[in-house]
Scaffold this motif. Structure first.
Motif, PDB file in Angstrom:
ATOM      1  N   GLU A  93      19.709 -49.403 -11.506  1.00  0.00           N
ATOM      2  CA  GLU A  93      21.136 -49.385 -11.156  1.00  0.00           C
ATOM      3  C   GLU A  93      22.019 -49.362 -12.392  1.00  0.00           C
ATOM      4  N   ILE A  94      21.525 -49.907 -13.507  1.00  0.00           N
ATOM      5  CA  ILE A  94      22.321 -49.918 -14.737  1.00  0.00           C
ATOM      6  C   ILE A  94      21.763 -48.934 -15.769  1.00  0.00           C
ATOM      7  N   SER A  95      20.984 -47.959 -15.289  1.00  0.00           N
ATOM      8  CA  SER A  95      20.343 -46.991 -16.185  1.00  0.00           C
ATOM      9  C   SER A  95      20.529 -45.559 -15.693  1.00  0.00           C
ATOM     10  N   GLN A  96      21.517 -45.332 -14.846  1.00  0.00           N
ATOM     11  CA  GLN A  96      21.654 -44.015 -14.229  1.00  0.00           C
ATOM     12  C   GLN A  96      21.940 -42.914 -15.238  1.00  0.00           C
ATOM     13  N   GLY A  97      22.625 -43.236 -16.330  1.00  0.00           N
ATOM     14  CA  GLY A  97      22.930 -42.225 -17.337  1.00  0.00           C
ATOM     15  C   GLY A  97      21.692 -41.720 -18.048  1.00  0.00           C
ATOM     16  N   ARG A  98      20.893 -42.668 -18.583  1.00  0.00           N
ATOM     17  CA  ARG A  98      19.700 -42.216 -19.317  1.00  0.00           C
ATOM     18  C   ARG A  98      18.656 -41.659 -18.356  1.00  0.00           C
ATOM     19  N   LEU A  99      18.622 -42.138 -17.119  1.00  0.00           N
ATOM     20  CA  LEU A  99      17.695 -41.574 -16.141  1.00  0.00           C
ATOM     21  C   LEU A  99      18.053 -40.126 -15.828  1.00  0.00           C
ATOM     22  N   GLU A 100      19.334 -39.834 -15.726  1.00  0.00           N
ATOM     23  CA  GLU A 100      19.733 -38.444 -15.514  1.00  0.00           C
ATOM     24  C   GLU A 100      19.337 -37.579 -16.701  1.00  0.00           C
ATOM     25  N   ALA A 101      19.533 -38.095 -17.904  1.00  0.00           N
ATOM     26  CA  ALA A 101      19.160 -37.326 -19.094  1.00  0.00           C
ATOM     27  C   ALA A 101      17.657 -37.054 -19.115  1.00  0.00           C
ATOM     28  N   LEU A 102      16.850 -38.049 -18.744  1.00  0.00           N
ATOM     29  CA  LEU A 102      15.404 -37.862 -18.719  1.00  0.00           C
ATOM     30  C   LEU A 102      14.980 -36.954 -17.577  1.00  0.00           C
ATOM     31  N   LEU A 103      15.707 -36.998 -16.466  1.00  0.00           N
ATOM     32  CA  LEU A 103      15.408 -36.071 -15.376  1.00  0.00           C
ATOM     33  C   LEU A 103      15.719 -34.635 -15.813  1.00  0.00           C
ATOM     34  N   ASN A 104      16.777 -34.462 -16.592  1.00  0.00           N
ATOM     35  CA  ASN A 104      17.045 -33.136 -17.176  1.00  0.00           C
ATOM     36  C   ASN A 104      15.850 -32.676 -18.013  1.00  0.00           C
ATOM     37  N   PHE A 105      15.316 -33.595 -18.823  1.00  0.00           N
ATOM     38  CA  PHE A 105      14.157 -33.269 -19.656  1.00  0.00           C
ATOM     39  C   PHE A 105      12.982 -32.818 -18.793  1.00  0.00           C
ATOM     40  N   GLN A 106      12.690 -33.594 -17.753  1.00  0.00           N
ATOM     41  CA  GLN A 106      11.585 -33.234 -16.867  1.00  0.00           C
ATOM     42  C   GLN A 106      11.808 -31.862 -16.238  1.00  0.00           C
ATOM     43  N   THR A 107      13.040 -31.594 -15.843  1.00  0.00           N
ATOM     44  CA  THR A 107      13.333 -30.317 -15.184  1.00  0.00           C
ATOM     45  C   THR A 107      13.137 -29.155 -16.145  1.00  0.00           C
ATOM     46  N   VAL A 137      13.956 -39.263  -7.892  1.00  0.00           N
ATOM     47  CA  VAL A 137      15.219 -39.396  -7.184  1.00  0.00           C
ATOM     48  C   VAL A 137      14.977 -40.144  -5.883  1.00  0.00           C
ATOM     49  N   SER A 138      15.745 -41.197  -5.661  1.00  0.00           N
ATOM     50  CA  SER A 138      15.692 -41.922  -4.404  1.00  0.00           C
ATOM     51  C   SER A 138      17.124 -42.008  -3.865  1.00  0.00           C
ATOM     52  N   ARG A 139      17.458 -43.117  -3.237  1.00  0.00           N
ATOM     53  CA  ARG A 139      18.805 -43.319  -2.718  1.00  0.00           C
ATOM     54  C   ARG A 139      19.118 -44.805  -2.758  1.00  0.00           C
ATOM     55  N   ASP A 140      20.413 -45.130  -2.784  1.00  0.00           N
ATOM     56  CA  ASP A 140      20.772 -46.542  -2.734  1.00  0.00           C
ATOM     57  C   ASP A 140      21.009 -46.945  -1.287  1.00  0.00           C
ATOM     58  N   VAL A 141      21.434 -48.199  -1.076  1.00  0.00           N
ATOM     59  CA  VAL A 141      21.546 -48.708   0.296  1.00  0.00           C
ATOM     60  C   VAL A 141      22.619 -47.991   1.101  1.00  0.00           C
ATOM     61  N   ASP A 142      23.525 -47.299   0.411  1.00  0.00           N
ATOM     62  CA  ASP A 142      24.547 -46.516   1.109  1.00  0.00           C
ATOM     63  C   ASP A 142      24.118 -45.075   1.343  1.00  0.00           C
ATOM     64  N   GLY A 143      22.899 -44.729   0.877  1.00  0.00           N
ATOM     65  CA  GLY A 143      22.407 -43.373   1.054  1.00  0.00           C
ATOM     66  C   GLY A 143      22.769 -42.416  -0.054  1.00  0.00           C
ATOM     67  N   ALA A 144      23.420 -42.906  -1.102  1.00  0.00           N
ATOM     68  CA  ALA A 144      23.793 -42.033  -2.221  1.00  0.00           C
ATOM     69  C   ALA A 144      22.575 -41.742  -3.087  1.00  0.00           C
ATOM     70  N   PRO A 145      22.437 -40.505  -3.580  1.00  0.00           N
ATOM     71  CA  PRO A 145      21.318 -40.198  -4.484  1.00  0.00           C
ATOM     72  C   PRO A 145      21.345 -41.112  -5.705  1.00  0.00           C
ATOM     73  N   SER A 182      12.728 -33.704 -10.280  1.00  0.00           N
ATOM     74  CA  SER A 182      13.528 -32.721 -11.023  1.00  0.00           C
ATOM     75  C   SER A 182      14.960 -32.846 -10.543  1.00  0.00           C
ATOM     76  N   CYS A 183      15.877 -32.205 -11.256  1.00  0.00           N
ATOM     77  CA  CYS A 183      17.297 -32.334 -10.926  1.00  0.00           C
ATOM     78  C   CYS A 183      17.534 -31.931  -9.479  1.00  0.00           C
TER      79      CYS A 183
END
Length: 977
Positions: free
Chosen positions: A132-146, A316-324, A967-968
């Motif tokens: 929850e407090i790592s969404q920025g670096r997780l997105e960057a790493l997901l870019n790398f994976q993609t 990629v998962s979702r939070d309790v509100d259903g947001a990616p 992937s993204c």
């Protein structure tokens, strides 16, 4: 500021003393509490001085004999350290690097260098286990994976590995696990020499037969579980391996392709040729040469292999509100949980460098990457055409960036002439030279190179374009698209890129915002004065295989650092080659294995590991060819001596080693550690002391003196190399004299030993592709030691103990401290026990971890080493105000737990179970919680001044594992929410 947090008047005398230390300048800046706060903390604990606290906490049986302040050079000021580093740098010679062999010069876009590599928002972040407090670096790493998935045409990639050679070794192990047919792996003779050397070393301990073969010829023999090819090959040749891959599949073997990532924009990718696995290095995507590392390696696999994939995997998962929402996926396959059954011993990898590489791809986009590749290839083709026209034999007609020429008897002289002209080439043998082009190659460089060979640049002139020259067969040209996601087409201007990087970093909590109180992980100050030298060209732009005379400064710095680490640890020798703590573990265990085998004790294959040990310990032991036998821990957290004796008796003459973490993973100093060491030595075993907690020993005790034979150290913990969100790391291995011959060897030397390192007699197994591992970040640790001096290092240890015991004392009434030492004190960390509270109220340690986000804190270590607990380590760098802010948050959370116990609201509707709270959640008109919005996001008054809002609410990990997306995701998935 809350009334619960006192406001201090900091009255600093001219000097602060601890033992023989005189702390001034940098040391005062590194250690958080000043003189008056230190004594306030000591008064609370009932000690008159830091010396008295240390004497009570640290057993006298292990205390070192000498004073570190007398054994290390006097501390330098920041300016003096910078000047000394400049002196090292000036002894290195920058050149045009055309050596290749897996390492290529590149251009780090300044917007990425300044806003990622040199930004504390990125380099001080921790591994994203709290997503929850790592969404920025997780997105960057997901870019790398993609990027990796798209370029390799394989559907699942990990978030980085350590370097290309070790990635190939991981692929070998993955193929064996997935196939289980035979024990032979066929390795293309075109693989890089350092890769082959490392593969042979890893394979020998695991009874794998590595056969190096010319894969232009048909496969022969049976019992082959895997085949490894290199594309392009070490000689530069580009071949169509589809027939080789098909033949391997017919024989039941899996196939790995070690691929150059830039070339994949032009040539048919591994997945389209039928490969099961692709590996390689992303270094040439904007990551400096760094004298060999740190560099982000990659691995991608076909469907069906994802649960065996080593390293971390962003999903990629979702939070309790259903947001990616992003998270680390399939964590149950990782070594901390699976231990000796783990897929790998990899822990930290190269997250920061993977972020750099991913942002390089984002900034250039697919068209930009392809244009760079075409330019590189065209320069290589031009060199080949001009040399051929001059009568010099070009060995291969098909290549990407590397031209191999045959110059009988003249190779040495021509390589020397090129070096004199400022160009480094690869000397293959007496008759052959390799010439590799890269992003920095220019027409002027080409002209200078041709002049060395007596050829001339003709028929090109000003009209030269990068697309004119080709040396790739049409049937191997890539026809499929890649990197179609909008993120790779959006950020072309520097303004846009800068804002994207800022947006991502704002989603995270790193050390630049708050204390990260992670037990066992040591997130302390990574000072700017330590960091600034790593991007100097004289350090960053040096090829790991450059001529020795060009790297004198690097070698002098490394030798000095190794010498000081030897002094600090009490061992006889140190190698900084291992490029992660897990690799340091492996190096130490392989040294023990080599020692036993040299004495004819091949039967010694049992590694004793306490139940509380780091998960990587067990995984490393298996990779070193050992069998794991677990030793129980007693109720007080120490090693159970009766069980240790019994386990030794169960395996007479078979004990190879014991792995001890000291202080223990339970956060206490075991007073009887010498007795444990003596018992194992009496049984003929060696003692491996895990140096993960060395920051509780430096200046007070030396593992090489109180019983250790070998240790790995974590420079990214004790010696201030930043964590970088999951790497880089450096895990040096330190050993006593009798193990010196078995220390890591040099994978690039003909004998795979290290004649040019500080271990001149070593014939040990290479641990990383380059002799000095992740050399590029070593100036950080050198500067830290230089500016602290022996007294400063000792003072840092004392203050780490002070901070941990202060927190433990302040929090014990709210969350009982599980283990303490003989004097009722902890070491540098403490375990807070929530199990009774969980049984009473249902509130879990994870609930507390998530609620801490609302208070602006990263959580402590969750559920390790004891389930249902939190392990807290404050470090010496945090000042008293920050420590009290954390205490205030934890006490307030305990009050909220009491509200549940008292029936004010039930668990499901409590602020703990609904944490963390996003801004969107608390402004929603449908707010229906039994607690106020103010309690949700401003539970203490100080948060009104500086408030961090997480971008997502609590993430559903199980959903992400059941519906694996790595992937993204389409941009529409965000817009719908």
């Amino acid at each position: 500021m809350s009334d619960a947090v006192p406001a201090y008047t900091f009255v600093e005398p001219e000097v602060v003393t601890f033992g023989s230390d005189t702390a001034f300048d940098f040391r005062r800046r590194h250690i958080g509490p000043g003189w008056q706060p230190t004594h306030l903390m000591l008064d609370h604990l009932g000690y008159r001085s830091l010396d008295a606290l240390v004497d009570a906490a640290v057993p006298q049986k292990i205390r070192q004999s000498g004073d570190l302040d007398d054994e290390l050079p006097a501390a330098l000021s920041e300016e003096e350290a910078a000047a000394a580093l400049r002196g090292f740098a000036n002894k290195n010679t920058t050149a045009v690097q055309m050596i290749g062999q897996g390492y290529y010069d590149t251009i780090t876009p300044p917007v990425i260098r300044r806003n990622v590599l040199e930004s504390p928002a990125w380099y001080t972040a921790y591994t994203p286990y709290q997503p929850e407090i790592s969404q920025g670096r997780l997105e960057a790493l997901l870019n790398f994976q993609t990027v990796v998935e798209d370029l390799t045409a394989l559907p699942i990639a990990n978030a980085s590995l350590l370097d290309e050679a070790t990635a190939v070794a991981e692929a070998m192990l993955l193929m064996r696990r997935a196939n289980k047919k035979g024990n032979r792996v066929i390795v293309d003779a075109e693989c890089f020499p350092q890769t082959i050397a490392l593969l042979k070393g890893r394979a020998e301990a695991l009874d794998i037969d590595v056969e190096v073969a010319d894969l232009s010829q048909p496969l022969v023999g049976d019992g082959v579980f895997g085949v490894i090819v290199q594309q392009p090959g070490a000689s530069g040749v580009v071949r169509d391996y589809s027939a080789v891959i098909a033949a391997a599949k017919e024989r039941g073997a899996l196939v790995t392709v070690a691929a150059d990532i830039l070339s994949l924009t032009l040539i048919t990718p591994p997945g389209e040729q039928g490969a099961d696995i692709a590996v390689g290095s992303a270094q040439r995507f904007g990551v400096p040469l760094f004298f060999g590392g740190p560099h982000a390696a990659f691995m991608s696999v076909r469907n069906g292999l994802e649960r065996m994939l080593p390293g971390r995997l962003v999903g990629v998962s979702r939070d309790v509100d259903g947001a990616p929402a992003y998270r680390l996926a399939l964590q149950t396959r990782e070594q901390h949980i699976r231990r000796e059954k783990a897929t790998s011993n990899i822990c930290t990898a190269q997250a920061l460098l993977a972020v750099v590489a991913s942002m390089y791809a984002v900034y250039h986009g697919p068209a930009g990457l392809k244009a760079i590749a075409e330019r590189v290839h065209s320069y290589a083709a031009t060199i080949a055409r001009m040399l051929g026209a001059a009568g010099i034999e070009v060995v291969h007609d098909s290549f990407f960036d590397t031209v191999l020429v045959r110059v009988p008897g003249r190779a040495d002289r021509l390589v020397a002439d090129a070096a004199a002209a400022g160009i480094n080439l690869r000397l293959v043998d007496a008759d052959r030279i390799g010439i590799s082009c890269d992003e920095r190659t220019t027409l002027d460089i080409v002209a200078d190179l041709l002049q060395v060979f007596g050829a001339w640049l003709v028929d090109i002139g000003e009209g030269f374009t990068v697309n004119e020259q080709r040396a790739l067969p049409g049937e191997l040209l890539r026809t499929s698209g890649f990197m179609a996601h909008p993120i790779f087409h959006k950020h072309r201007s520097e303004t846009s890129m800068m804002r994207y990087l800022r947006m991502l970093s704002d989603r995270d909590l790193a050390l630049d915002r708050t204390m990260i109180p992670l037990g066992s992980c040591t997130m302390k100050l990574n000072a700017a004065a330590e960091m600034e030298a790593i991007s100097w060209p004289e350090f960053a732009n040096i090829h790991p295989f450059a001529p020795e005379q060009q790297t004198a400064g690097w070698r002098e710095l490394i030798q000095d650092l190794e010498s000081q680490l030897t002094t600090i640890t009490g061992y006889d020798t140190v190698s900084i080659q291992p490029n992660a703590g897990s690799q340091g573990e492996l190096a130490g265990l392989l040294a023990i294995r080599g020692y036993h085998r040299s004495r004819g004790d091949e039967q010694r294959d049992i590694c004793l590991i306490p139940a509380s040990a780091h998960g990587t310990n067990a995984a490393s032991a298996v990779l070193a060819g050992m069998k794991v036998v677990v030793v129980a821990t007693a109720s007080d957290g120490r090693i159970d001596h009766a069980d240790l004796t019994a386990k030794i008796a169960d395996h007479p003459d078979a004990i190879a080693a014991i792995m001890i973490t000291y202080p223990s993973t339970y956060g206490v100093y075991d007073a009887d550690v010498r007795a444990v060491c003596e018992e194992v030595h009496k049984a003929g075993g060696q003692v491996y002391i895990d140096g993960a907690n060395l920051n509780a020993l430096v200046g007070l005790a030396k593992p090489g003196e109180f019983g250790g034979d070998v240790s790995h150290l974590n420079l990214h913990k004790t010696f201030c190399i930043p964590h970088g969100g999951g790497g880089p790391g450096v895990g040096p291995v330190a050993a006593r004299k009798h193990l010196e011959p078995f220390m890591p060897g040099n994978a690039n030397s003909p004998e795979n030993s290290s004649p040019d390192s500080s271990q001149p007699g070593s014939t040990g197994v290479p641990i990383s592709a380059s002799n000095f591992g992740s050399a590029g970040v070593l100036p950080i640790s050198w500067a830290y030691i230089a500016m602290m001096g022996g007294g400063g290092l000792t003072s840092a240890t004392g203050h780490a103990l002070l901070a941990a015991n202060y927190l433990a004392s302040k929090l014990n009434d709210s969350f009982p401290v599980l283990y303490t030492g003989d004097a009722g004190l902890v070491a540098h960390e403490c375990i807070l026990d929530l199990r009774a509270l969980t049984a009473k109220t249902g509130v879990t340690a994870e609930d507390v971890a998530k609620r801490l986000i609302d208070y602006g804190f990263h959580a402590p270590t969750l559920a390790f080493p004891v389930a249902g607990t939190l392990m807290v380590e404050p470090t010496e760098s945090e000042d008293l105000e920050e420590l009290d802010r954390f205490i205030e948050a934890m006490v307030a959370i305990r009050a909220e737990i009491d509200q549940i116990a008292n029936g004010d609201f039930d668990l499901a509707s409590s602020p703990l179970r609904n944490a963390p709270h996003t801004a969107a959640a608390v402004i929603d008109d449908s707010w229906d919680k039994p607690y106020s919005r103010e309690q949700a996001v401003f539970p203490v008054p100080g948060l009104r001044v500086t408030k961090y809002f997480p971008p997502v609410r609590r993430i559903d990990g199980a959903h992400g594992d059941r519906n694996l997306v790595c992937s993204c995701p389409p941009i529409e998935s965000f817009e719908e929410n």
